[in-house]
Design an enzyme around this catalytic site. Structure first.
Site, PDB file in Angstrom:
ATOM      1  CD  GLN A  52      -4.171  21.036   9.386  1.00  0.00           C
ATOM      2  OE1 GLN A  52      -3.472  20.026   9.317  1.00  0.00           O
ATOM      3  NE2 GLN A  52      -3.774  22.184   8.869  1.00  0.00           N
ATOM      4  CB  CYS A  55       1.953   3.501   7.331  1.00  0.00           C
ATOM      5  SG  CYS A  55       1.491   1.779   7.163  1.00  0.00           S
ATOM      6  CB  CYS A  71       2.106  20.015   4.915  1.00  0.00           C
ATOM      7  SG  CYS A  71       1.616  20.635   3.308  1.00  0.00           S
ATOM      8  CB  CYS A  85      -0.936  -0.052   1.204  1.00  0.00           C
ATOM      9  SG  CYS A  85      -1.384   1.510   1.914  1.00  0.00           S
ATOM     10  CD  GLU A 142      -8.772  27.657   0.468  1.00  0.00           C
ATOM     11  OE1 GLU A 142      -7.888  27.561   1.327  1.00  0.00           O
ATOM     12  OE2 GLU A 142      -8.817  26.929  -0.547  1.00  0.00           O
ATOM     13  CE1 TYR A 168      -1.145  29.472  -1.025  1.00  0.00           C
ATOM     14  CE2 TYR A 168      -0.170  30.843   0.692  1.00  0.00           C
ATOM     15  CZ  TYR A 168      -0.204  30.404  -0.619  1.00  0.00           C
ATOM     16  OH  TYR A 168       0.710  30.895  -1.514  1.00  0.00           O
TER      17      TYR A 168
HETATM   18  N1  SAH Z   1      -5.039  26.667   6.966  1.00  0.00           N
HETATM   19  C1  SAH Z   1      -6.020  25.685   6.620  1.00  0.00           C
HETATM   20  C2  SAH Z   1      -5.807  25.027   5.258  1.00  0.00           C
HETATM   21  C3  SAH Z   1      -4.411  24.600   4.911  1.00  0.00           C
HETATM   22  S1  SAH Z   1      -4.265  23.530   3.504  1.00  0.00           S
HETATM   23  C4  SAH Z   1      -6.177  24.649   7.705  1.00  0.00           C
HETATM   24  O1  SAH Z   1      -5.353  24.536   8.606  1.00  0.00           O
HETATM   25  O2  SAH Z   1      -7.170  23.910   7.678  1.00  0.00           O
HETATM   26  C5  SAH Z   1      -3.889  24.593   2.226  1.00  0.00           C
HETATM   27  C6  SAH Z   1      -5.063  25.346   1.674  1.00  0.00           C
HETATM   28  O3  SAH Z   1      -4.570  26.171   0.612  1.00  0.00           O
HETATM   29  C7  SAH Z   1      -6.157  24.477   1.041  1.00  0.00           C
HETATM   30  O4  SAH Z   1      -7.407  24.824   1.609  1.00  0.00           O
HETATM   31  C8  SAH Z   1      -6.123  24.845  -0.457  1.00  0.00           C
HETATM   32  O5  SAH Z   1      -7.408  24.838  -1.071  1.00  0.00           O
HETATM   33  C9  SAH Z   1      -5.554  26.241  -0.413  1.00  0.00           C
HETATM   34  N2  SAH Z   1      -4.858  26.695  -1.626  1.00  0.00           N
HETATM   35  C10 SAH Z   1      -4.127  25.964  -2.496  1.00  0.00           C
HETATM   36  N3  SAH Z   1      -3.586  26.752  -3.438  1.00  0.00           N
HETATM   37  C11 SAH Z   1      -3.972  28.012  -3.166  1.00  0.00           C
HETATM   38  C12 SAH Z   1      -3.729  29.275  -3.777  1.00  0.00           C
HETATM   39  N4  SAH Z   1      -2.957  29.382  -4.861  1.00  0.00           N
HETATM   40  N5  SAH Z   1      -4.286  30.378  -3.234  1.00  0.00           N
HETATM   41  C13 SAH Z   1      -5.062  30.285  -2.116  1.00  0.00           C
HETATM   42  N6  SAH Z   1      -5.333  29.115  -1.498  1.00  0.00           N
HETATM   43  C14 SAH Z   1      -4.804  27.994  -2.006  1.00  0.00           C
END
Ligand code: SAH
EC number: 2.1.1.190
Length: 401
Positions: free
Chosen positions: A231, A33, A356, A30, A281, A260
């Protein structure tokens, strides 16, 4: 899996449960992990070392924040269904780098209840004569199932991803599924007719319940739809957000950008200690959820913009807008040079970068270092048993000595 095999497997899993090191029988095939079988302490060290190696030039790396029980943490579980030549339906994940399905009985990463739902859907397919979709022939209906579990409220969403919009006996199917799993609070049909590696298609239809789930995190309620980002490790999310927000050192006077922002989680929690927050976002569904979330939690000092983060901030820089603090949490690809340049020209006192992917983080930090100093580097283990590592970095403007 035969009953005898299953009994042996269960015994092995139970024995493993009591040991520090757990090994998944499927991990070689898989690939979900890759740290399976490695004691957790050693996994943490590996991640810490990786971050230290990539980010050494920027400063000292703090000890990684790990979990006390690093199993069954994933609140979002996805499975693909397939039919073997002998007619048997299997479900699990794609074999590493291929489109062959590995039949998975249990997974060390996934929320156990969600895995059980996925297995029981496999049984229901037979009774309802629903065939899994075959990518090669284009025959069959069910492509994937996604289960999302809200850790604090217990709400559960099941998304049935179909190759075409018509599902025979769909109401009875939902009834039967809910009879087995009354914890399911909503069922959504998602239609993905394209030949693509994306799990979810555009079109959605709610079969049962609200079409979303609500979770609670740090005293706030968050609505999560099938497609919005949330998350995946609820226990660590609390530590990650607490850490990121405390590094932002808010006094109640700041104007904050949450770039983001997903469904607005970090920004809304930060809004309690800030004057005003703007969330940016790209994903429309996530922004819709974010707006609703702000209303539900009666947060009045936050607004959301649905736009590419780079486009937004470049325009803000051109308009000479002011931000005291920028929180940013980009996807694995990291941010862009234009985004960083625009932040530099806006001169916020602090930037808190939640990443990440330490590789793209290292690249972006190089750009930031023209005007910012790295104050703190702290890794978090959001994804035990995998090689992924999350890092929070605090940057402060060089002018602010
Ligand atoms: N801070 C949030 C999401 C983090 S994940 C949390 O902790 O839940 C990263 C996020 O960036 C996702 O929601 C994705 O849709 C967004 N994203 C990806 N590319 C982007 C861009 N070019 N401009 C704005 N948002 C973007």
């Amino acid at each position: 899996m035969t009953e005898k095999k299953q009994a042996g497997y269960n015994k092995k899993m139970q024995k493993n449960d009591t040991r520090e090191r757990q090994e998944c029988p499927y991990h070689k095939k898989c690939g979900g992990c890759e740290y399976s079988g490695i004691p957790y302490e050693e996994q943490l060290q590996k991640k810490e070392k990786r971050v230290a190696k990539l980010l050494r030039e920027f400063g000292k790396v703090e000890p990684i924040v790990g979990m006390s029980y690093p199993y069954y943490y994933r609140n979002k579980v996805h499975a693909v269904y397939a039919q073997k030549k002998n007619g048997e339906v299997i479900c699990g994940t794609y074999e590493k780098d291929s489109h062959r399905v590995v039949d998975i009985e249990s997974c060390l990463l996934e929320n156990k209840g969600s895995t059980a739902i996925i297995r029981d859907i496999r049984g229901l397919l037979r009774s309802f004569k629903i065939k899994p979709y075959n990518e090669d022939t284009g025959y069959g209906l069910l492509r994937h199932v996604l289960v999302r579990h809200a850790h604090a409220t217990g709400e559960v969403m099941v998304v049935l991803v179909l190759a075409s919009p018509v599902m025979p006996s769909k109401n009875n199917f939902v009834k039967a599924l809910r009879k087995m799993h009354p914890e399911i609070t909503t069922v959504v049909l998602n239609i993905n007719g394209r030949n693509t590696s994306m799990v979810l298609g555009e079109q959605e239809k709610v079969l049962y319940g609200k079409g979303y789930i609500v979770d609670e995190l740090m005293g706030m309620r968050f609505r999560i739809s099938a497609k919005s980002f949330y998350q995946v490790n609820p226990i660590q999310t609390k530590h990650l957000y607490q850490g990121a927000i405390s590094l932002a050192d808010l006094s109640g006077k700041e104007r904050v950008l949450d770039a983001y922002c997903g469904t607005g989680t970090i920004g809304m929690i930060a809004s309690r200690d800030a004057k005003e927050v703007v969330g940016v976002e790209l994903n429309r569904d996530a922004v819709r959820d974010a707006v609703t979330n702000a209303k539900t939690n009666q947060v009045k000092n936050i607004c959301f913009v649905c736009q590419d983060a780079t486009e937004y901030i470049c325009k803000a820089a051109a308009n000479k807008e002011h931000f005291d603090v920028v929180l940013m949490d980009p996807p694995r690809a990291g941010s862009t040079k234009e985004f960083v340049d625009a932040v530099i020209s806006l001169e916020p006192d602090r930037v808190v970068y939640v990443s990440c992917n330490p590789e793209t983080l290292a690249r972006d930090l190089k750009w930031f270092c023209r005007a910012y100093r790295v104050e703190t580097i702290r890794p978090y283990d959001m994804f035990p048993l995998t090689g992924h590592v999350e890092t929070v970095v605090l940057l402060s403007h060089k002018k602010a000595i």
